[in-house]
Design a protein around this motif. Structure first.
Motif, PDB file in Angstrom:
ATOM      1  N   HIS A  40       0.826  -1.206   0.000  1.00 40.37           N
ATOM      2  CA  HIS A  40       0.000   0.000   0.000  1.00 40.37           C
ATOM      3  C   HIS A  40       0.869   1.269   0.000  1.00 40.37           C
ATOM      4  N   GLU A  42       0.263   4.006  -1.118  1.00 32.56           N
ATOM      5  CA  GLU A  42      -0.563   5.190  -0.847  1.00 32.56           C
ATOM      6  C   GLU A  42      -0.627   5.521   0.644  1.00 32.56           C
ATOM      7  N   TYR A  43      -0.226   4.584   1.498  1.00 34.16           N
ATOM      8  CA  TYR A  43      -0.238   4.810   2.944  1.00 34.16           C
ATOM      9  C   TYR A  43       1.152   5.081   3.515  1.00 34.16           C
ATOM     10  N   GLN A  63     -12.775   9.620   3.190  1.00 29.51           N
ATOM     11  CA  GLN A  63     -11.469   9.076   3.535  1.00 29.51           C
ATOM     12  C   GLN A  63     -11.591   7.650   4.041  1.00 29.51           C
TER      13      GLN A  63
END
Length: 143
Positions: A40, A42-43, A63
């Motif tokens: 991930h 994106e994290y 979110q």
């Protein structure tokens, strides 16, 4: 039973990612968490920010709570390792074959788990493992 607080869960992911990036020795659970975080990107900025412990991720603002998402991944990995609830491993293996990608199958399991937990909360009943497995089997085209 282990019941960590929100801050403990968030600290676990933040500290684990820091340790992994620093090439420090990881526990088996931290190794699994590192693999999940790596899936991930994106994290990454969030787990690299110690102040993220206090951030809110309101769904009404569109979110997704990254710590909840990572925690659900971790829970599913544990469930698969012990086949609990019974049949989850076979259903997941079928989802992997159908999807052709393990991470996509994990997200199918996440959705099935989330639905089951939502229904249990809505009805005020305990989580139903059999319903969860059936849901994943349906996603895998087995039912």
């Amino acid at each position: 039973m282990f019941n960590p607080s929100r801050d403990q869960v968030r600290s676990f992911f933040i500290d684990t990612w820091r340790k992994a990036r620093a090439k420090e020795v990881l526990t088996p659970m931290e190794t699994i968490a590192t693999d999940i975080i790596a899936l991930h990107p994106e994290y990454h900025a969030i787990v690299e920010d110690p102040d993220a412990i206090d951030r809110d991720f309101p769904p009404e603002a569109g979110q997704i709570n990254p710590f909840l998402h990572l925690s659900l991944h971790l829970a599913i990995e544990e469930q698969l390792s012990i086949d609990q609830p019974p049949g989850i491993r076979a259903a997941f293996d079928a989802a992997c074959k159908r999807r052709g990608e393990r991470h996509d199958a994990l997200h199918d399991a996440l959705e099935a788990l989330g639905e089951m937990l939502f229904e249990a909360q809505r009805k005020g009943t305990p989580p139903d493992g059999a319903t969860y497995v059936r849901s994943l089997r349906r996603r895998a085209g087995l039912e």
